[in-house]
Write an enzyme that holds these catalytic residues in place. Structure first.
Site, mmCIF file in Angstrom:
data_model
loop_
_atom_site.group_PDB
_atom_site.id
_atom_site.type_symbol
_atom_site.label_atom_id
_atom_site.label_comp_id
_atom_site.label_asym_id
_atom_site.label_seq_id
_atom_site.Cartn_x
_atom_site.Cartn_y
_atom_site.Cartn_z
ATOM 1 N N ARG A 290 9.341 12.630 2.053
ATOM 2 C CA ARG A 290 8.492 11.927 1.078
ATOM 3 C C ARG A 290 7.081 12.509 1.089
ATOM 4 O O ARG A 290 6.379 12.487 0.091
ATOM 5 C CB ARG A 290 8.490 10.418 1.310
ATOM 6 C CG ARG A 290 8.068 9.987 2.699
ATOM 7 C CD ARG A 290 7.994 8.459 2.757
ATOM 8 N NE ARG A 290 7.825 7.995 4.129
ATOM 9 C CZ ARG A 290 7.338 6.798 4.433
ATOM 10 N NH1 ARG A 290 6.963 5.969 3.497
ATOM 11 N NH2 ARG A 290 7.239 6.421 5.692
ATOM 12 N N GLU B 185 11.507 -1.371 -12.736
ATOM 13 C CA GLU B 185 12.104 -0.046 -12.692
ATOM 14 C C GLU B 185 12.801 0.331 -13.993
ATOM 15 O O GLU B 185 12.768 1.487 -14.415
ATOM 16 C CB GLU B 185 13.094 0.034 -11.521
ATOM 17 C CG GLU B 185 12.453 -0.113 -10.146
ATOM 18 C CD GLU B 185 12.087 -1.548 -9.775
ATOM 19 O OE1 GLU B 185 12.548 -2.477 -10.474
ATOM 20 O OE2 GLU B 185 11.347 -1.752 -8.808
ATOM 21 N N ASP C 27 14.553 -2.206 7.257
ATOM 22 C CA ASP C 27 14.579 -3.078 6.094
ATOM 23 C C ASP C 27 15.964 -3.667 5.837
ATOM 24 O O ASP C 27 16.095 -4.660 5.138
ATOM 25 C CB ASP C 27 14.111 -2.322 4.843
ATOM 26 C CG ASP C 27 12.601 -2.173 4.824
ATOM 27 O OD1 ASP C 27 11.917 -3.105 5.291
ATOM 28 O OD2 ASP C 27 12.102 -1.143 4.340
#
Lengths: 310, 278, 273
Positions: free
Chosen positions: A5, A53, A112
Site C-alpha cells: 500500500r 463505494e 479486523d
C-alpha cells in the site's frame, strides 16, 4: 520490508505529478490506503466521495469518459464486492479507463476479522470481461505494475496488502502486464505464486534446495490475462505445479492454472491458499497457517509431488 | 429523587463502561476508541436501562434487539455485554486474538448477545429493518435499536433502508445516529457534509429527535418520549456527541478513530475518566 | 415563454419522436413503452432547445452531456438522436435486432451521441456527477444533464451521488426526475414511495423545482432557465409525467412499463399523436 500500500501511495503521487489526468477517488480510508499525500499535493486531482463505494465506481466512470484516469482507492473487500455490479455495468462493459486500487487484500486485515478480509476479490473480478487483474508481491514490482496499469487503456483491478513485505526485486526491475516473472529457475517442480505469500514461496524454494530439489518459482503478478505461455511451459517441461496465494483456492490463481492444465490434458496441480472458509481475527501468519500455507508446508507439498509420496 | 438516583447510577456505569472498553482496547493493542467513547453514554442507557434483555437467555425471542451498524466500535458493545453478564469479563482480554469469541467486528455466531454480524458500514440499518418487520408480523413486542455513525450515512444503503422503514411504518425501529462529526479521513464536514441529518431523516419519513448524546437525562428522556409516541413512523435520534469523549487527548482527534493507546496514554485516560472529566 | 410557432414546432417534434419510437418497438415486438413516452417532451426540449451539441462531432469535448440513467428508455433517445442527425433514422429499424448497433439499453460504445452506457438502474447519476466534476476541474462551462426514473431513485447509490454533487456545488449539473408514478411491479406509491422528491433533494442540499406538467415545453424550459439562474447548487427538476403518455389505454398504468403493442394499438397511438 515495505508494504504494497505504500508502493501505491508513492507511485500514484509520482504518476499524478507527471500527468494531471491521473485522479484518485477516495472512500474515507485514504489514510489506510496511503493516498493522503496525493490529496495534499494534488487536490485538483483528488476526490473523497465519503463512505460510498458504489458511487465512487460510477463517478470514476464519468470521469473516465472525460479523459481522466481515475484510481478508486479502497479496501479489497469493498472494491471487489460492494461495487462489483457497478464495476461490471459502468466500467467493464463500456471498457472505461478506471483503475480499482485496493489495499488490505487477502487475510492481511488480520485483526479486523472476516468482514474486512478479502479472500474472494480477484476471483470475482476474474469473471468480468475486459478486466485486467494485478497482484504484485513486493514494493518495487508493485510500483512498476501500478505504472503499467496507468498506461494500460482499460479497467484494471490492483490488489495490495496491508503489512510490510520483504523486497524481492530491485528498483530497476521492470514488469509487464501479462508476463510472469521467473523468480527462481529449477526443473523438479514449479511453484506459481503471487502477492504477499511470495516470500513464503521463496523460503520454500530454499528448503527444497537444501533437500536437493530445485523449484521453478513463477511470480504470476498478472492474474488476468494469465501468462498461459509460462504456465504451459511449466506444465510441459516439469508437469508438477504447486500454486500459492492468499485467496480462496476457488477461482484464484490455482484455478486459473488448473484451467490451463486441463486444456493441455496433462500436469498435476496442487492448490494452496484459503480453504474455502472465512477468516477471523488473529495474526496474519497464524491465519495463513490455519489454511495450511507456510513455507514448510509449501516445501512439503512440492516435495511430495517430486517424490510421489502423498 | 428516584429519577436523580437513576441518573447518578447510570453516570457511574458510564464511567465504568469507558474504563472497561479502554482497558479492552489497550490489552488488545488494537481497536477503535474514538467512536466507542462517543457512543458510551447512549450504550449505557440502552444496556443498563432501556433494552429488555435476558443475559442468560441471549436469544430470548421477545428481547429488544440491538444492531451495531458501526461495527468497528464493538469494544463498547462487548464491554456492555460483559458488564451485563452475557459472558465473563475475562473474555474481554482476548479481543481480536486468534480464536477469541470477540472478533475485530461483531460476529453473531461467536458472541452471546450480538444480534447480527456487522463491520462493513451502511449495512446494519437494513438488517434492523428486517428484524423490525419480522417482529411486527409476528406480533412480537421486541423493539429494534440500531446505532450508526454519521459518516456511515454516506452509504446509499442507509437511505434504501430508511425508505423501507418508512414504507412499513416501523414504529418499533429506533435509529440512533452517533453524530460525532468525525470520520476516518477527517471531519464529516470536509469528507461529506452531513448537513441537517434530522431534516434528511424527516424527508425520508422518520419521526426525529435531536439530543445531546452525552447527557444521560436527555437520553433517558428521548427514550421515554419514543415509548409514549404513537405515530406509525420509525424513529431517528440524532445524538450530538464528541469523538473520544472523556479523554482529553482523544476528544475530537481524528487519529483516535482506530488506534490503541500506549501504556502512558492508557493510564492517563483511565485517570481522566475516573476524575469525571466528561 | 415560447412563441406559438415554436411551441407548435416542438410539439410536432415530440410527436415524431414518439412515432419513431413506437414503430421501432412494434417491429421488435415488445419494448419499454411507458418510460419512453413519459420523457418525449423532455428529450425534445433538451436536444432542440437547450443542449450545446454538434451531431457531426459527437465526442466534441465542449459539448453538453446527457446521461439517461433509466437506460431502458433508449429507444426514444435513439429516435431523437436520429432526428438530430447523429445517424441515419433507417437504423431505428434495427433496434434490438441481431447484430444491431442500437441495443435495448443506452450504449456509449455502439451509438453515436450516447454519452454513457446505462441499463442497471441507479448508477447513471454517479457517472453524471463524475462528468460534471471533470468539467468543473477543467474549468469547462458545459452542462451535464441526467434523467433519472422515480422508481430508480429507490437505489441508495442515487443518494450517494446526490450527496457528492451537493458537496462539490455542481451548479452545472441538472437532473430530471421522471416522476411518472409507475414501476415494474406497481405504482411507486405502493412499492416504495419516494415522494415528495423536491423535499428530499432540498434536504440533501440541492436546488429543487417541481414541474406540475412534465409534458409542457413551457414549464420544462422555464424550469431549466430557473436552474441556470441559481448558483452554487446542483439542480433537481421533478417532472410530473404520465407513463405511456399518448398511448391509448396504456397511460398511467404500470403494466405499460414493457409490453407488446398490437397493430391496432400502434395505429391508434399514431392517430392519437
Amino acid at each position: 520490508m515495505k508494504a504494497l500500500r505504500d508502493a501505491f501511495g508513492d507511485e500514484i503521487l509520482a504518476l499524478g505529478r507527471e500527468n494531471p489526468n491521473v485522479y484518485v477517488v477516495d472512500c474515507d480510508i485514504g489514510k489506510s490506503c496511503k493516498t493522503l499525500e496525493f490529496a495534499r499535493q494534488l487536490p485538483q486531482q483528488h476526490l473523497n466521495v465519503g463512505i460510498a463505494e458504489q458511487n465512487a465506481a460510477g463517478v470514476s466512470a464519468g470521469l473516465a469518459t472525460c479523459g481522466k484516469i481515475p484510481f478508486v482507492s479502497t479496501y479489497a473487500a469493498f472494491g471487489s464486492m460492494r461495487m462489483c455490479e457497478q464495476i461490471r455495468q459502468e466500467i467493464c462493459y463500456p471498457r472505461l479507463n478506471v483503475k480499482i486500487a485496493c489495499s488490505h487484500g487477502g487475510l492481511t486485515p488480520a485483526n479486523d476479522g472476516a468482514s474486512h478480509q478479502a479472500i474472494e476479490d480477484y476471483g470475482i473480478m476474474r469473471t468480468l470481461p475486459n478486466m485486467t487483474i494485478l497482484v504484485p508481491c513486493d514494493y518495487y514490482s508493485c510500483r512498476s505494475l501500478i505504472r503499467a496499469a496507468c498506461q494500460w487503456d482499460g479497467p484494471v483491478y490492483l490488489r495490495f496488502t496491508r503489512d510490510p513485505v520483504p523486497f524481492i526485486y530491485r528498483e530497476s526491475d521492470q514488469f509487464e502486464i501479462g508476463r510472469a516473472r521467473t523468480v527462481r529457475e529449477g526443473g523438479d517442480v514449479a511453484i506459481i505464486a503471487a502477492g504477499a505469500v511470495m516470500s513464503l514461496a521463496l523460503q520454500a524454494c530454499d528448503l527444497l534446495h537444501s533437500q536437493g530439489i530445485e523449484a521453478r518459482l513463477l511470480d504470476m503478478h498478472t492474474v488476468k490475462p494469465l501468462d498461459t505461455a509460462a504456465v504451459t511451459a511449466a506444465i510441459q517441461e516439469i508437469g508438477r505445479v504447486v500454486t500459492v496465494e492468499d485467496h480462496n483456492i476457488i477461482n484464484g490463481i490455482g484455478s486459473a492454472v488448473c484451467e490451463v492444465a486441463a486444456g493441455l490434458g496433462r500436469g498435476v496441480v496442487k492448490r494452496m491458499g484459503v480453504q474455502d472458509q472465512f477468516g477471523e481475527s488473529g495474526p496474519y501468519f497464524d491465519l495463513l497457517e490455519k489454511n495450511g500455507v507456510t513455507a514448510q508446508s509449501i516445501a512439503d507439498t512440492a516435495r511430495s509431488l517430486v517424490t510421489g509420496e502423498n | 429523587m428516584l429519577q436523580n438516583n437513576k441518573v447518578l447510577s447510570l453516570e457511574e456505569t458510564a464511567i465504568a463502561l469507558r474504563k472497561t472498553l479502554l482497558t479492552t482496547i489497550y490489552k488488545a493493542q488494537s481497536g477503535h476508541p474514538g467512536g466507542s467513547l462517543s457512543s458510551a453514554d447512549l450504550m449505557t442507557v440502552l444496556y443498563f436501562d432501556e433494552l429488555r434483555l435476558r443475559p442468560h437467555q441471549p436469544k430470548w425471542p421477545e428481547r429488544d434487539r440491538f444492531v451495531l451498524s458501526k461495527g468497528h466500535v464493538c469494544p463498547v458493545l462487548y464491554a456492555c455485554l460483559a458488564m451485563r453478564d452475557f459472558f465473563p469479563m475475562e473474555e474481554l482480554d482476548h479481543l481480536r486474538k486468534f480464536g477469541s469469541i470477540l472478533q475485530g467486528h461483531p460476529d453473531m455466531k461467536r458472541t452471546p448477545g450480538v444480534d447480527i454480524s456487522t463491520g462493513s458500514l451502511g449495512q446494519g440499518v437494513s438488517c434492523a429493518v428486517g428484524m423490525a418487520i419480522a417482529n411486527r408480523r409476528d406480533q412480537n413486542p421486541g423493539r429494534v435499536f440500531c446505532l450508526l455513525g454519521d459518516g456511515e450515512t454516506n452509504e446509499g444503503q442507509v437511505w434504501e433502508a430508511a425508505e423501507t422503514a418508512s414504507k412499513y411504518q416501523l414504529d418499533n425501529l429506533i435509529l440512533l445516529v452517533d453524530h460525532n462529526g468525525l470520520q476516518n479521513d477527517g471531519t464529516c464536514q470536509d469528507i461529506m457534509p452531513p448537513r441537517d441529518l434530522a431534516e434528511k431523516f424527516r424527508a425520508f419519513g422518520f419521526q426525529t429527535y435531536q439530543i445531546d448524546g452525552h447527557s444521560i437525562p436527555a437520553i433517558l428522556d428521548v427514550f421515554e418520549r419514543i415509548r409514549a409516541h404513537q405515530g406509525g413512523q420509525p424513529y431517528a435520534v440524532i445524538a450530538k456527541t464528541v469523538k473520544g469523549r472523556g479523554v482529553s487527548f482523544m476528544e475530537n482527534v481524528v487519529a483516535w478513530h482506530g488506534q490503541a493507546p500506549n501504556e502512558q496514554e492508557y493510564l492517563q485516560a483511565i485517570q481522566e475518566i475516573e476524575e469525571g472529566l466528561s | 415563454m415560447l412563441t406559438e410557432e415554436r411551441r407548435a414546432f416542438l410539439t410536432q417534434r415530440a410527436r415524431q419522436a414518439r412515432a419513431l419510437t413506437l414503430e421501432a418497438i412494434y417491429r421488435v415486438g415488445r419494448g419499454h413503452i411507458g418510460g419512453t413516452m413519459s420523457i418525449a417532451e423532455l428529450l425534445i426540449a433538451l436536444y432542440d432547445d437547450v443542449m450545446r451539441v454538434d451531431p457531426s462531432n459527437p465526442s466534441w469535448p465542449e459539448r453538453d452531456r446527457l446521461v439517461v440513467s433509466k437506460g431502458h428508455a433508449a429507444p426514444i433517445v435513439y429516435a431523437v438522436l436520429a432526428m438530430k442527425g447523429y445517424f441515419d433514422p433507417k437504423l431505428l429499424d434495427t433496434l434490438n435486432a441481431n447484430g444491431t448497433t442500437l441495443p435495448s439499453h443506452c450504449d456509449m460504445r455502439k451509438v453515436p451521441g450516447i454519452d454513457m452506457t446505462a441499463g442497471s438502474l441507479g448508477q447513471g447519476l454517479s457517472a453524471a456527477v463524475g462528468m460534471a466534476l471533470a468539467n468543473q476541474m477543467d474549468h469547462r462551462d458545459s452542462y451535464v444533464y441526467a434523467i433519472v426514473g422515480d422508481g430508480e431513485s429507490q437505489e441508495g447509490q442515487v443518494w450517494e451521488a446526490v450527496m457528492l454533487a451537493a458537496q462539490r456545488k455542481l451548479e452545472h449539473l441538472i437532473v430530471f426526475v421522471d416522476d411518472n408514478g409507475c414501476q415494474v411491479d406497481g405504482f411507486t406509491g405502493d412499492i416504495l414511495n419516494m415522494r415528495p422528491f423536491d423535499q428530499k433533494y432540498r434536504a440533501f442540499g440541492w436546488h429543487a423545482i417541481y414541474v406540475e406538467d412534465g409534458h409542457s415545453f413551457d414549464q420544462i424550459l422555464d424550469a431549466i432557465h430557473q436552474a441556470k439562474q441559481t448558483p452554487d447548487r446542483p439542480h433537481a427538476i421533478i417532472l410530473n409525467t404520465v407513463k405511456a403518455k399518448h398511448v391509448p389505454g396504456a397511460e398511467n398504468t404500470y403494466q405499460s412499463h414493457c409490453f407488446s403493442l398490437t397493430r391496432e394499438q400502434l395505429d391508434n397511438s399514431l392517430r392519437n399523436l
